[in-house]
Each structure stands twice: as C-alpha cells, then as structure tokens.
Design a protein around this motif. Structure first.
Motif, PDB file in Angstrom:
ATOM      1  N   THR A 329      33.095  35.230  37.245  1.00  0.00           N
ATOM      2  CA  THR A 329      33.434  35.420  38.769  1.00  0.00           C
ATOM      3  C   THR A 329      33.152  36.315  39.369  1.00  0.00           C
ATOM      4  O   THR A 329      33.059  36.462  40.893  1.00  0.00           O
ATOM      5  N   GLY A 331      30.288  37.914  39.097  1.00  0.00           N
ATOM      6  CA  GLY A 331      28.832  37.996  39.750  1.00  0.00           C
ATOM      7  C   GLY A 331      28.021  39.693  38.978  1.00  0.00           C
ATOM      8  O   GLY A 331      27.664  40.084  39.002  1.00  0.00           O
ATOM      9  N   GLU A 332      27.471  39.837  40.311  1.00  0.00           N
ATOM     10  CA  GLU A 332      26.537  40.780  40.759  1.00  0.00           C
ATOM     11  C   GLU A 332      28.004  42.416  41.579  1.00  0.00           C
ATOM     12  O   GLU A 332      27.132  43.332  40.863  1.00  0.00           O
ATOM     13  N   THR A 333      28.892  41.441  41.711  1.00  0.00           N
ATOM     14  CA  THR A 333      29.661  42.694  42.252  1.00  0.00           C
ATOM     15  C   THR A 333      30.257  43.783  40.952  1.00  0.00           C
ATOM     16  O   THR A 333      30.191  43.145  39.582  1.00  0.00           O
TER      17      THR A 333
ATOM     18  N   ALA B 330      36.517  39.803  42.489  1.00  0.00           N
ATOM     19  CA  ALA B 330      33.860  38.807  42.900  1.00  0.00           C
ATOM     20  C   ALA B 330      34.147  39.279  43.525  1.00  0.00           C
ATOM     21  O   ALA B 330      32.676  38.910  44.423  1.00  0.00           O
ATOM     22  N   GLU B 332      32.009  39.564  47.852  1.00  0.00           N
ATOM     23  CA  GLU B 332      32.101  38.431  48.757  1.00  0.00           C
ATOM     24  C   GLU B 332      31.379  37.761  47.702  1.00  0.00           C
ATOM     25  O   GLU B 332      31.278  36.435  48.507  1.00  0.00           O
ATOM     26  N   THR B 333      31.374  37.468  46.648  1.00  0.00           N
ATOM     27  CA  THR B 333      30.855  36.340  45.978  1.00  0.00           C
ATOM     28  C   THR B 333      31.886  34.972  45.349  1.00  0.00           C
ATOM     29  O   THR B 333      33.618  35.012  45.996  1.00  0.00           O
ATOM     30  N   HIS B 334      31.554  33.684  45.444  1.00  0.00           N
ATOM     31  CA  HIS B 334      32.691  32.634  45.476  1.00  0.00           C
ATOM     32  C   HIS B 334      32.348  31.789  44.082  1.00  0.00           C
ATOM     33  O   HIS B 334      32.762  30.671  44.454  1.00  0.00           O
ATOM     34  N   HIS B 335      32.598  32.531  43.819  1.00  0.00           N
ATOM     35  CA  HIS B 335      32.658  32.166  41.700  1.00  0.00           C
ATOM     36  C   HIS B 335      34.446  32.220  41.684  1.00  0.00           C
ATOM     37  O   HIS B 335      34.970  32.829  41.959  1.00  0.00           O
TER      38      HIS B 335
END
Lengths: 437, 437
Positions: A329, A331-333, B330, B332-335
């Motif tokens: 969820t 990701g790269e954050t 999450a 700014e990702t949208h997973h």
C-alpha cells in the motif's frame, strides 16, 4: 511486488509457518507474494517434516539477518539469545521483524521497539500471546479507540491443562504434572509454565499494548500453581468457584494520592478462584482465553488454541501478510502504519501487590481448640480484614482444616493479619492463600 | 494530516460515535486527526445527548456525500434507502465508507463493492456484525491465512435474550417477547429479529468474507424462533442441550457429484439444539459469539456485546481509524491495502437445505395407540432415517407427546419421512422440528 523472508528456526512453529507458505492455494492471494528466501537452523542434518531446498538452509543465522535481499525476518528460535541479538542486528539492517518470542519481547521490548522506530521498520508479534488467537492486532486496531480498564487472561495452556485435570480427576499437582510431561503437555523443565513466568511475559506484553506504555517485567507480581492442592480445588468447587491461573492487568484510579490523576496499573499472575458462572471459568484444557474490558466497549473475550504448530503459525503468517500488505500500500513512501507501529516510550507505574484490594481465600491448619475460630476472627479484625465465611472443613492428621474467604481487603493488611495468625499458638500452618476474582 | 468525516445519522450508534470522536483523550492518538465535518440528520430540532455545533448539522444528506472536503462517509442511518443510494453516491464522489448497515451490505454488497473497487475506495463494516466484537477485521487479517471450514454464531442479541429467558424462567415465546418489547430488548416490530432475517444478513456477510465469494441472500435458509416452545426447551435440557438461534456457514466437500472439486457452502439460520458443553451453549442474554473453525487454526471464538451504542460505536470508530492509518501510510500513492479491500466477484454455490446432513429433534403429537411408536419407526426407516432416541414424554389434551432425536440424516429424506408420518391416522401434529448441532 514480492517479499523475501528469512526464517530463523524450523522447530514446531517454524515448520507450521513453512507449510502455510508452501501451500498458499485457497488462502489469501497475498500469500503468493511471499517467498521463503533463507531458513536458518542449528543443524542441517536433522530430519524435517517440511521440505525446504537445501540451498535455502544454513546454520549461519547472521548471514540471514544481514542478507540485503531479505525484507522480513521471522524469528522463531525462542529463548533469549541469540534471538535478541539477531533481531537487533536485523533491525539495524532495515528488516521488518515477525516474532513469536514472548520472552525476548517482554524483557527487551524497549530496546527492540526503540531500534525499530529509529529504522522505520515493523516488529509484529501476534503469535507471542495466545497462539492462534487474534488478540495483539485487535488490541492495536479494532479495540484501539477504547479506554481499556482491564485484561484478564488464561494465557498458559500447560497450567490450564493441569488445573483442568486436577479439577476433573481430583488428583494432586505433582502427579498430574508428571503425567502431563509424559503426554507432552508440559516440558521436561516445567518451571516457566508452572511458576507463572510464561504468563507474566504475556501479560506484560498485553498490558503494554492496552495501556500504551512500557512495562518492567520485574514489576509483574507472579505466583505459580505449585501451591494449589486437590483440597483447595474441592473447597473452591463447594464455594462455587474454579481455580484458574489468571494473568491480570488492570488500570487503577488512585484516589488516595496527592498527585492529581496519577494512574497506576496492577499487573499480576496468580492462581485465582473464579466464579463458576464467569466466562473464564469454562475455559478448559490447553485452551487460552483473553477477556478485555473497556469503555465504551464493555466486555469482549477471545478464545482459542493457545499453542500448537498450526495455530501459532497462523498468527505468524498473518503478521507476515500484514507487513506485506502495508508495504504494498505504501509503495515508495516511508510512512509507518500508525496502528501497526509501537511508539510509546514511557514506563507505566505499577502498584506494588501490597496495595491490591481483592478478596482472599485461605486454608489454615489449626490445632483443634474450641476457641480457634474466635482467635482467627480477632486477628483478622485487628487488621481490618472483614470475613465473608469461615468454615471448618474437617480434620487432617489431627489438625483442623479451616477455610476462610474475606471481603475486599488491601493485600498488605491481609498479609499482616496472616502473619499474626501464623504466630498464634493454636495455628499449625497456612498451606494455601489464593485470591478471588 | 487530518481527515474529515461526514456522519449520516445521529441515532444510538451515531451518538456513540460522535462521543468517542469528541473526547479522544487517553485513546489512540490517531483519533485527534479525525474531524467531524458534517452531520446529516432527519430533524434538526430533535433533542440530542451529544453536542454538535449547529452549523455542522444538516438535513441535506446528499450535500454531505458530495462535499469535496470530506474523506470518509460514516453511514449509520440503517434501513435500505436512502442508505444504499447515499453510499453509492459517496463512492462515486471518491469517499471511503464506514457503515454498520448489515441489511444494505447483505443485499447490495455486490453493487457497493464493485463501485468501491472501481473508484479505489474502502468500504469497512466491522460494526455490521457482532456490534463491538472484532470479527470482520480478524477474518480479513489475523485469520486470513487459514482455510475456513465453518463459522457458527449467535449473532442476534434479541433472540438470544428471549431464548435465555425462556430457558431460565420456563416461559413461552409470546409472553417473553412481549416483556422484552416492554424492556427495550425487542423492537415494536420484532420480525427481522425473531424470524432470523437479521441473523441471515449477518451470516451472509461473514460467509462472504470467510469463503471469499459473494452470497445471494435468498440462498440463505432462514427459520426464526417463533416455533420454539417452553416444552422443547425443557425436553432439550433433559437431553443435555440448550436451544440457540445459530447462524451457520460451512464449507461442504461434495463427494457425490461428477464435477471435480466442486465446492458448495451451506448457509443457514435456525434454532438449534446445542450440547450443553459446547462453547456457544454458555452465551447468555444479549451477548453474541462467533466461533470460527479453520485449518491450521483449529477453533477460535469471539465473544462480546452484539449491540448497544458504545460497543457498536467502538467498531465504527476503529474502522475510521483503520482508513485514516492506511491513508497516512500510503501518502500520495493510490494502492489499496489488499487486506482491507474486497475484490472477489464470483458468487458462491450454496447447497439447498434439502441436502444438509444433520441430526434432528422433532416433537410429535399422536393419538395414544400402543402401536404408534412402531408406525413412526417404520416411516422413518422407509426413508433411511436412523433414530437415536424415541421418548414418549407425556400427555397433552389426550394426545401423547413423543420426542424423536435422529442420527445424521439428509434433510430431504427426513422431510419425506415426516410427510409420511404427518399422514398417519394416529398422528395429530408435529409442532416442532429442530436441528441438532
């Protein structure tokens, strides 16, 4: 996105964990993203009930926790060392941790969680308490908005098995322990279980979560079940109770102190008389149950198998999936999930056991003198101990056996009264002192 | 990062939810990031036990679900419409949903989850089943690696309250229902509860999670407790059982079909004879409990308050925090978090009730003829129904009352036997037919 795990230990729980990961069919599809990259064991030659490719196995555990390809270290070694050092080393290499090791977490949790917080990694431990019963995650998440008042648990299967058999068969502790050892329900060295130390580790972990503070294990008052006799179990039954080894963590508003809103916790493990109608009274055998009371929730109870390869592995793998899901969820954050991470730094204040207010059960052996109950009553009265019942049960070796149940009393006062009673000429001994829920 | 919620409904659960959000002290710090931005109600004039600034309140619910500032819609209206339309409209505006509405989810879950999946938003519903008991999230997460075999629950507090009182007082259904209505434990129109419809909604939701497929509500076999009489409860007690309204969802390997590995589910709600030693037998009053059996887990049970303002609000707010935590992680990702979202699209195959294999209890009123038990035995035998016990209990209005308990039998066969028995000249009526766990 796939995740590589390094598995430390291929004993009972490690084997169960590998089995779930090797056969993900029909289970959560996220399982298919988990890859057992390395497995660390003590001996490569030992026969195993699970097949792991030999190139994955190693005895060099350090090389696993430092392997740059590994995302998650699953520590299932048990014991304090090398588990603690490997966990810390793994964290310093940026690995997330899943562990079933209550002993390490109860003793070195502060060090481990501080290191994890600094490195921005997760340390999950669902399997450390209650085997397959989901309790750690519900405490963090589903129940997280409640003010928890108390946690009361049967969290050690071995002692609950022994007490259940003592109750159903009327046998004595030593005999049933010996039989339990033969049957594999108790270990060759049963100390950690029967002395309540395992339960103390677990309640310290639960209390830390429920009350959002660190717990010093030495503050946990701990009594085991060696002193519980067949006679106590029979008398308890007559009085409407069953005897259980309870682990209790409770918030205590202290009205008597000058500091405003100073809050203390009680954390304790001891055999306890539990009313027969109480939900925990009907938890039998190796099952565990954890009763949580809070506001606005009221009471919830979690019940299930407190140990065993499959159930404990179920909890281990659910932690692995949780980390995988969150990593996916995010990701790269690099934000940590606030309900899965553990950031409290302060230590909770724990009240000494002498300040506990509870009811007591005591069994007292006396020389049979007409006035002995009067003397007991006077000594209890001297220390403000009010009695609910005093019953002379019978005779043993020319001694009268008297069972006393008190109303609520401060433990310190009760102990002073007992010291006075012990000194009475008419009193032979006080073989059992148990608290009443 | 703060999150704005729009609260639809300020009844019992809505009020409890607002209270937790307004006083986050001592609870999870994440609560402080949640802001009640708008509250939608039917009437602005109604007196409320919670203070909400008047500028936050509105009767225009559409304006809330379309408000661009709102992140999460909390639907606590109950009922089918306008709840369903508001939820769908909110999703189409990119809002995450938290709901306690089992009726809407059980009927329109497919439509709602498809829409949510398309828009990339969460729909969480912990409060829809079991009130404050964490069960939805544990099923998705902690137990997610298990192959669930069955879920067996007491999921309706009103009927469990009525059955508990019938058992303890020996009263008849209609009298105790009337009293429960007076006391507020049953609604003025008790149909949804006493006919088992509420329990059917809930088991459909649990089954969908446990077996990762959609459930058509009309496939759920549903019987209520109106037919349960004081006599049945007394006879059950003599036989070692208590009568509970159970909601059951169970995986059934079908050996008899030609299709390979075709898997069917049984999903059903009906009054059931539960052995007194079974964990569900000791769930009394308005409490709920859900027993989950799976592999490798074994059995776990979740127990607690199945309804009520505080407990249900605790579940609602835990869902809100879950969404907030994941959104925070999450960034700014949208997973979507794979363990919180719901993506299964296929419908589960549900076996017709006639294929159920179970034990039965039946109470049969007969004209007292010496041969009547023989005739019953022959009719049962004609359809392959093997009897565990046949007891003539006594007489009522010159009719003999005979209680029959069968061994495992296919329900279709049992029904055929009953039809034959009903046609016997010596048989007056068959007032009770109950399944045995």
């Amino acid at each position: 996105m796939a995740f590589k795990i390094g598995l430390l230990g291929l004993g009972t729980v490690g084997t169960g964990t590998a089995k779930i990961l090797q056969d993900p069919t029909g289970r959560n599809p996220l399982l298919q993203t988990i890859d057992i990259h390395r497995v660390g064991v003590r001996s490569l030659d030992k026969p195993r009930s699970v097949k792991v490719p030999s190139e994955v196995m190693t005895t060099d555990l350090e090389s696993i926790v430092t392997d740059p390809e590994i995302d998650i270290i699953v520590e299932l070694l048990g014991g304090l060392e090398p588990a603690r050092s490997l966990i810390l080393n793994a964290i310093s290499h940026g690995k997330h941790i899943v562990t079933a090791n209550k002993a390490v977490i109860a003793r070195y949790g502060a060090e481990i969680f501080t290191a994890a917080e600094e490195k921005g990694v997760y340390v999950l431990l669902e399997a450390a308490v209650g085997g397959g019963i989901p309790v750690i995650q519900p405490l963090k998440q589903s129940l997280g908005v409640n003010q928890i008042h108390s946690i009361t648990g049967i969290v050690n299967g071995t002692t609950n098995y022994i007490l259940t058999r003592m109750e159903s068969e009327g046998g004595e502790f030593a005999d049933i322990l010996a039989d339990a050892q033969k049957l594999g329900y108790a270990e060759a060295d049963p100390t950690a279980d029967v002395e309540g130390l395992d339960a103390a580790d677990k309640i310290a972990i639960l209390a830390s979560l429920a009350f959002a503070g660190r717990i010093k294990l030495e503050d946990v008052h701990c009594e085991g079940i060696r002193q519980v006799s067949a006679a106590d179990i029979a008398y308890a039954q007559n009085l409407g109770f069953v005897i259980k080894l309870l682990a209790v963590a409770k918030r205590e508003a202290r009205v008597a102190t000058s500091e405003p809103e100073s809050e203390m916790l009680q954390i304790r493990v001891h055999p306890t008389l539990v009313p027969q109608a109480h939900p925990l009274a009907s938890i039998h055998g190796v099952y565990n149950a954890i009763l949580v009371e809070g506001e606005p929730l009221g009471q919830v109870m979690f019940f299930g198998p407190g140990a065993g390869s499959g159930p404990t592995a179920s909890a281990v793998v659910s932690d692995i999936l949780n980390i995988a899901a969150v990593l996916k969820t995010a990701g790269e954050t690099h934000h940590l999930h606030p309900l899965l991470s553990c950031v409290h730094q302060h230590y909770c204040s724990i009240a000494p056991i002498s300040e506990l207010v509870t009811r007591f059960y005591a069994r007292i052996m006396t020389k049979d003198r007409p006035s002995v109950i009067g003397h007991l009553g006077i000594s209890f009265g001297n220390h403000g101990v009010s009695l609910e019942s005093v019953v002379q049960i019978g005779f043993q070796n020319e001694l009268a056996e008297i069972v006393v149940v008190t109303h609520d009393v401060r433990e310190g006062n009760f102990r002073k009264a007992l010291a006075e009673i012990q000194a009475l000429e008419a009193v032979d001994s006080i073989p059992s002192i148990l608290r009443v829920l």
